[in-house]
Design a protein around this motif. Sequence first.
Motif: not given
Length: 458
Positions: A229-230, A232-234, A236-237, A241, A385
């Motif tokens: 999950a970390g 995925a969040r990274e 997205v930011r 990506t 990503s």
Amino acid sequence: MTAPTTTAAAHKGGRWIEQWDPEDEVFWERTGERIARRNLLWSVFSEHIGFSIWSLWSVMVLFMGPEYGIDPAGKFFLIGTATLVGAIARVPYTFAVARFGGRNWTVFSALTLLLPTGAAYAVMEPGTSYTTFVVVSALTGVGGGNFASSMTNINSFFPLRRKGWALGLNAGGGNIGVPVVQLVGLLVIGTAGAAHPRVVLGVYIPLIVAAAVCAALFMDNLAPVRNDAGAAREAVRDRHTWIMSVLYTGTFGSFIGYSFAFGLVLQTQFGRTPLQAASLTFIGPLLGSLIRPVGGRLADQYGGARITLGNFAAMAVATAVVILASMTGSLAVFLTGFVALFLLTGLGNGSTYKMIPGIFHAQAVARGMTGEAAAAHGRRLSGASMGLIGAVGALGGLAINLAFRQSFGSVGTGTAAFVAFLVFYAGCAALTWAVYLRKEAPGAAVAQPEPRLGFAEV
């Protein structure tokens, strides 16, 4: 490095490899490459069938004569619906690999293809409501999701130095599902006639079952692959990506959008019959699929950014040729330019997908990581990503079909749509150069957290 092992106690419900390190050259030469190639082979087969089902309505609309009561705009909407659902499905399919295992999910996702195929078999006849056709078209989107899970799975099997080739081959073999289903449609129209679309569907039902059985017998799950999950969040930011999502929209989005719309454009703008359109429709997608591994190989050798930049410039030129042909009504020139576009979308598909793991690996190196730590960072973020990039890229296919629908509805030709595509490709070329190839001014590196030159080789 110990050999991969299968531990039923740790994981139940499939063949699980507990240890996997493709960057270890001794392990790779001893056992890893053989296992990776086997999984790649059957991944290609399953993804191939998935692409065929996803693009099913690019063929079905060729069977839909006046007795169906659906105009060209309505047909473009049908294939656009399949594109949209397929793009959305790519996000959950990406994370399903780590949750359920690559082999297990391939079996499940292959069997899921029976739903849209069976539904189309049931409703494909004059008198069926347009709403029903839209719903059944939407179901074929599950085939588009297969690509994301397949690419995420194969990305974990291969070392960084081989990813361009492996991902290009996996995607190219899958993409060939588009021209193959179109060839099947051509064969049916040429022999049984345009009144028998169910024959096409009957061909694919046993192939779907075969894909699921082969995945169950010959593929493996990788236990080290986990949803993060970390990460995925990274991802997205991370701006890369989204930059790569734009570039992949220009390559894969164009490929799938053109593949779905090509036959309908030939019928609508050039007055081709269903048989005439079907006899030409498959050529572009076939060549674009076959050349995709070449794009990955060239990216491995010369750098994905360089190949991608040249590719977008060439796509702009080819689009200009198509615009000229559209304005003058020359079918021969139109076909030449359009086939060139397909070839270039295939090359660009390979080079852009190669860039993704390379970019995140380059980030790790720029931050001081080395060896396995840098490789692990690249695998972690690129895996997270890929689903998002693939989903956004596939939405490019929807945009292309909506642009054609608007262009034909407004002015009766596709010229306006092609002008918009040319502008977009020029923008993609400029973006590639500005972010990944432009040299920094003297002293600029001090202000940049990531040296721009570090991305030139991705």
